[in-house]
Design a protein around this motif. Structure first.
Motif, PDB file in Angstrom:
ATOM      1  N   ARG A 163     100.248  42.793  26.804  1.00  0.00           N
ATOM      2  CA  ARG A 163      99.512  41.984  25.826  1.00  0.00           C
ATOM      3  C   ARG A 163     100.486  41.336  24.831  1.00  0.00           C
ATOM      4  N   ALA A 164     101.460  42.094  24.363  1.00  0.00           N
ATOM      5  CA  ALA A 164     102.429  41.580  23.376  1.00  0.00           C
ATOM      6  C   ALA A 164     103.224  40.410  23.949  1.00  0.00           C
ATOM      7  N   ASP A 165     103.658  40.537  25.204  1.00  0.00           N
ATOM      8  CA  ASP A 165     104.435  39.462  25.839  1.00  0.00           C
ATOM      9  C   ASP A 165     103.589  38.209  26.026  1.00  0.00           C
ATOM     10  N   LYS A 166     102.323  38.409  26.405  1.00  0.00           N
ATOM     11  CA  LYS A 166     101.435  37.246  26.587  1.00  0.00           C
ATOM     12  C   LYS A 166     101.198  36.542  25.256  1.00  0.00           C
ATOM     13  N   ARG A 167     100.999  37.338  24.214  1.00  0.00           N
ATOM     14  CA  ARG A 167     100.780  36.756  22.878  1.00  0.00           C
ATOM     15  C   ARG A 167     102.010  35.950  22.433  1.00  0.00           C
ATOM     16  N   ALA A 168     103.190  36.447  22.783  1.00  0.00           N
ATOM     17  CA  ALA A 168     104.432  35.752  22.397  1.00  0.00           C
ATOM     18  C   ALA A 168     104.594  34.433  23.156  1.00  0.00           C
ATOM     19  N   LYS A 169     104.102  34.377  24.389  1.00  0.00           N
ATOM     20  CA  LYS A 169     104.277  33.191  25.224  1.00  0.00           C
ATOM     21  C   LYS A 169     103.224  32.107  24.964  1.00  0.00           C
ATOM     22  N   ALA A 170     102.018  32.508  24.579  1.00  0.00           N
ATOM     23  CA  ALA A 170     100.901  31.549  24.485  1.00  0.00           C
ATOM     24  C   ALA A 170     101.074  30.580  23.310  1.00  0.00           C
ATOM     25  N   ASP A 171     100.637  29.334  23.515  1.00  0.00           N
ATOM     26  CA  ASP A 171     100.647  28.341  22.420  1.00  0.00           C
ATOM     27  C   ASP A 171      99.484  28.578  21.460  1.00  0.00           C
ATOM     28  N   PHE A 172      98.330  28.971  22.014  1.00  0.00           N
ATOM     29  CA  PHE A 172      97.130  29.243  21.209  1.00  0.00           C
ATOM     30  C   PHE A 172      96.558  30.595  21.632  1.00  0.00           C
ATOM     31  N   ILE A 173      95.999  31.330  20.674  1.00  0.00           N
ATOM     32  CA  ILE A 173      95.388  32.634  20.972  1.00  0.00           C
ATOM     33  C   ILE A 173      93.960  32.629  20.440  1.00  0.00           C
ATOM     34  N   LEU A 174      93.016  32.997  21.300  1.00  0.00           N
ATOM     35  CA  LEU A 174      91.607  33.082  20.907  1.00  0.00           C
ATOM     36  C   LEU A 174      91.193  34.550  20.902  1.00  0.00           C
ATOM     37  N   ASP A 175      90.774  35.046  19.746  1.00  0.00           N
ATOM     38  CA  ASP A 175      90.324  36.437  19.625  1.00  0.00           C
ATOM     39  C   ASP A 175      88.913  36.543  20.204  1.00  0.00           C
ATOM     40  N   ASN A 176      88.780  37.276  21.305  1.00  0.00           N
ATOM     41  CA  ASN A 176      87.461  37.435  21.925  1.00  0.00           C
ATOM     42  C   ASN A 176      86.869  38.815  21.647  1.00  0.00           C
ATOM     43  N   ASN A 177      87.424  39.502  20.635  1.00  0.00           N
ATOM     44  CA  ASN A 177      86.856  40.781  20.216  1.00  0.00           C
ATOM     45  C   ASN A 177      86.095  40.562  18.905  1.00  0.00           C
ATOM     46  N   GLN A 178      85.149  39.629  18.957  1.00  0.00           N
ATOM     47  CA  GLN A 178      84.342  39.273  17.783  1.00  0.00           C
ATOM     48  C   GLN A 178      82.987  38.782  18.305  1.00  0.00           C
ATOM     49  N   PRO A 179      81.981  38.647  17.439  1.00  0.00           N
ATOM     50  CA  PRO A 179      80.671  38.173  17.907  1.00  0.00           C
ATOM     51  C   PRO A 179      80.793  36.839  18.653  1.00  0.00           C
ATOM     52  N   LEU A 180      79.943  36.659  19.665  1.00  0.00           N
ATOM     53  CA  LEU A 180      79.997  35.479  20.535  1.00  0.00           C
ATOM     54  C   LEU A 180      79.969  34.173  19.740  1.00  0.00           C
ATOM     55  N   GLU A 181      79.094  34.096  18.743  1.00  0.00           N
ATOM     56  CA  GLU A 181      78.970  32.851  17.964  1.00  0.00           C
ATOM     57  C   GLU A 181      80.255  32.527  17.218  1.00  0.00           C
ATOM     58  N   ALA A 182      80.902  33.542  16.668  1.00  0.00           N
ATOM     59  CA  ALA A 182      82.162  33.334  15.942  1.00  0.00           C
ATOM     60  C   ALA A 182      83.247  32.848  16.902  1.00  0.00           C
ATOM     61  N   MET A 183      83.291  33.457  18.091  1.00  0.00           N
ATOM     62  CA  MET A 183      84.278  33.052  19.096  1.00  0.00           C
ATOM     63  C   MET A 183      84.042  31.600  19.519  1.00  0.00           C
ATOM     64  N   GLN A 184      82.753  31.233  19.718  1.00  0.00           N
ATOM     65  CA  GLN A 184      82.431  29.869  20.154  1.00  0.00           C
ATOM     66  C   GLN A 184      82.787  28.836  19.090  1.00  0.00           C
ATOM     67  N   THR A 185      82.591  29.182  17.817  1.00  0.00           N
ATOM     68  CA  THR A 185      82.961  28.277  16.716  1.00  0.00           C
ATOM     69  C   THR A 185      84.462  28.001  16.754  1.00  0.00           C
ATOM     70  N   GLU A 186      85.236  29.073  16.944  1.00  0.00           N
ATOM     71  CA  GLU A 186      86.698  28.947  17.036  1.00  0.00           C
ATOM     72  C   GLU A 186      87.095  28.109  18.251  1.00  0.00           C
ATOM     73  N   LEU A 187      86.372  28.324  19.351  1.00  0.00           N
ATOM     74  CA  LEU A 187      86.674  27.620  20.605  1.00  0.00           C
ATOM     75  C   LEU A 187      86.394  26.122  20.491  1.00  0.00           C
ATOM     76  N   VAL A 188      85.308  25.772  19.808  1.00  0.00           N
ATOM     77  CA  VAL A 188      84.978  24.348  19.621  1.00  0.00           C
ATOM     78  C   VAL A 188      86.086  23.655  18.819  1.00  0.00           C
ATOM     79  N   ALA A 189      86.619  24.333  17.802  1.00  0.00           N
ATOM     80  CA  ALA A 189      87.715  23.765  17.004  1.00  0.00           C
ATOM     81  C   ALA A 189      88.960  23.564  17.875  1.00  0.00           C
ATOM     82  N   LEU A 190      89.247  24.543  18.740  1.00  0.00           N
ATOM     83  CA  LEU A 190      90.373  24.409  19.662  1.00  0.00           C
ATOM     84  C   LEU A 190      90.143  23.250  20.631  1.00  0.00           C
ATOM     85  N   HIS A 191      88.929  23.139  21.135  1.00  0.00           N
ATOM     86  CA  HIS A 191      88.559  22.053  22.064  1.00  0.00           C
ATOM     87  C   HIS A 191      88.843  20.688  21.433  1.00  0.00           C
TER      88      HIS A 191
END
Length: 203
Positions: A163-191
């Motif tokens: 997990r640590a290596d993937k986090r270091a390599k990724a350009d963007f990180i989406l936390d999916n350990n949160q309520p679905l609506e909160a995750m979707q709000t974050e995802l729309v901003a990334l989109h």
């Protein structure tokens, strides 16, 4: 390649498919490495013919399709067999992925792959997005979803990049350990950010 490509990845049980399905509903084409990996071993394919020649007919189900659980147990027990299988399938999968990416016509296109970094597929991507959850959440979700033994899921997680290596390599990180609506709000901003980046590339 003309298309702006987002590499989407996440460990088993992280919720990568939930994310790609949501972006697909927003009109973005998704090229899924899991789907392509099934296509290259369909009955009559070059991939399945080679697997049958190597392992024998015991590797097929009564319907003539690949017995995935039998194959999985063989390659998890034998590193040489795993390497042989990877050497066969990775080039077939890569060719098919690149063909599908080239034919996508949405504003940007997603290359969804659980082993994006492990298999060097990020080289084809403009940016990468990691769907991230703690390891204990991966375990709980996968055991519940697949009715799998914890030990088997632990082995799969250990075989993937940490997990640590993937986090270091990724350009963007989406936390999916949160309520679905909160995750979707974050995802729309990334989109929205991805749309802008894709537009810049085309300009």
């Amino acid at each position: 390649m003309a298309n702006w490509i987002l590499g989407l990845t996440g460990g088993i049980g992280a919720g990568k498919t939930t994310v790609s399905d949501y972006l697909n509903k927003l009109g973005i084409d998704v090229v899924d490495a899991d789907v392509v990996s099934r296509e290259v071993v369909e009955p009559g394919s070059e991939g399945l013919n080679a697997i049958e020649a190597h392992f024998g007919a015991q590797i097929l189900t009564a319907q003539g399709t690949l017995d995935r659980s039998k194959l999985r147990s063989i390659i998890f027990a034998d590193e040489n067999e795993k390497n042989w299988l990877n050497a066969l399938l990775h080039p077939l999968i890569r060719t098919q992925l690149l063909t599908q990416l080239a034919h996508a016509d949405s504003d940007y296109v997603i290359l969804s792959a659980p082993l994006l970094f492990e298999n060097g597929l990020e080289q084809y991507c403009d940016k990468t997005l990691l769907v991230d959850v703690p390891v204990e959440v991966q375990l709980t979700r996968t055991c519940t979803r697949d009715n799998a033994h914890q030990q088997q899921v632990e082995r799969i997680i250990e075989a993937q990049m940490s997990r640590a290596d993937k986090r270091a390599k990724a350009d963007f990180i989406l936390d999916n350990n949160q309520p679905l609506e909160a995750m979707q709000t974050e995802l729309v901003a990334l989109h929205q950010a991805f749309l802008l980046l894709a537009e810049k590339k085309r300009a």
